[in-house]
Design a protein around this motif. Structure first.
Motif, PDB file in Angstrom:
ATOM      1  N   LEU A  14     -18.870   1.367  20.308  1.00  0.00           N
ATOM      2  CA  LEU A  14     -17.654   1.397  19.491  1.00  0.00           C
ATOM      3  C   LEU A  14     -17.100  -0.003  19.217  1.00  0.00           C
ATOM      4  O   LEU A  14     -16.567  -0.246  18.134  1.00  0.00           O
ATOM      5  CB  LEU A  14     -16.576   2.255  20.158  1.00  0.00           C
ATOM      6  N   ILE A  15     -17.222  -0.908  20.180  1.00  0.00           N
ATOM      7  CA  ILE A  15     -16.665  -2.250  19.964  1.00  0.00           C
ATOM      8  C   ILE A  15     -17.678  -3.204  19.322  1.00  0.00           C
ATOM      9  O   ILE A  15     -17.365  -4.364  19.089  1.00  0.00           O
ATOM     10  CB  ILE A  15     -16.080  -2.860  21.259  1.00  0.00           C
ATOM     11  N   ASN A  16     -18.849  -2.670  19.022  1.00  0.00           N
ATOM     12  CA  ASN A  16     -19.872  -3.405  18.283  1.00  0.00           C
ATOM     13  C   ASN A  16     -20.327  -2.553  17.100  1.00  0.00           C
ATOM     14  O   ASN A  16     -21.501  -2.219  16.976  1.00  0.00           O
ATOM     15  CB  ASN A  16     -21.079  -3.708  19.188  1.00  0.00           C
ATOM     16  N   PRO A  17     -19.395  -2.166  16.213  1.00  0.00           N
ATOM     17  CA  PRO A  17     -19.773  -1.249  15.132  1.00  0.00           C
ATOM     18  C   PRO A  17     -20.912  -1.793  14.280  1.00  0.00           C
ATOM     19  O   PRO A  17     -20.855  -2.922  13.811  1.00  0.00           O
ATOM     20  CB  PRO A  17     -18.492  -1.075  14.322  1.00  0.00           C
ATOM     21  N   GLY A  18     -21.949  -0.978  14.159  1.00  0.00           N
ATOM     22  CA  GLY A  18     -23.096  -1.355  13.345  1.00  0.00           C
ATOM     23  C   GLY A  18     -23.990  -2.408  13.983  1.00  0.00           C
ATOM     24  O   GLY A  18     -24.897  -2.919  13.330  1.00  0.00           O
TER      25      GLY A  18
END
Length: 177
Positions: free
Chosen positions: A32-36
């Motif tokens: 979630l804290i590294n979207p994509g």
């Protein structure tokens, strides 16, 4: 061993993780804290696992290790009195998605910080990032520091659930005091 072998080993090892375990929740949080950017999440997850292998699992909270493995890549921890580092950290995170924040002034100017505090900087960044579909979050630290990360706004509810499950006191960047 080449980097694709490293990625494969990390994925293979992760396949053995119980879906309800702390490790699985940490993995979901990192996604979630590294979207994509699953590659960065996987590298950080492997760093997390290595750090936990060297630590007393009962003596350390997951967020303490998460904070170290994501610092200045996917999150930040800065001294509460170092407003310049706070701006730099948020700018660094924003630049991952080619975003820039209008801070309502020039943070390179010494006078910019004269009438600012961390809560106001968090609020400005929160509002600017929201315009692009991102949310700035802060989590409570034990020390005299500020810590946070960014997610896509649509991932707010899953992030809150994971934070609760991991014992992380999380709040929106607009709620920092």
């Amino acid at each position: 061993m080449n980097s694709s072998d490293d990625d494969y080993d990390g994925e293979r090892e992760f396949d053995d993780v119980d879906e309800d375990s702390v490790e699985a929740k940490v993995w979901q949080l990192l996604l979630l804290i590294n979207p994509g950017d699953e590659e960065t999440a996987l590298l950080q997850f492997n760093d997390y696992r290595e750090a936990m292998a060297d630590a007393d699992a009962d003596g350390v909270e997951p967020i303490e290790v998460i904070g170290r493995v994501i610092d200045w890549r996917s999150g930040f921890i800065v001294d509460a009195n170092d407003l310049r580092s706070l701006v730099q950290a948020v700018n660094e995170l924003s630049s991952r998605w080619n975003l820039s924040i209008d801070w309502n002034g020039d943070p390179d100017d010494d006078e910019f910080f004269d009438d600012m505090d961390a809560a106001e900087l968090f609020s400005i960044a929160y509002d600017r990032l929201a315009e692009f579909g991102y949310t700035l979050w802060a989590w409570e630290t034990d020390g005299d520091t500020y810590a946070g990360w960014m997610t896509l706004t649509r991932d707010g509810e899953p992030l809150r659930e994971l934070a609760t499950a991991l014992g992380i006191n999380l709040r929106l960047g607009s709620e920092v005091s």
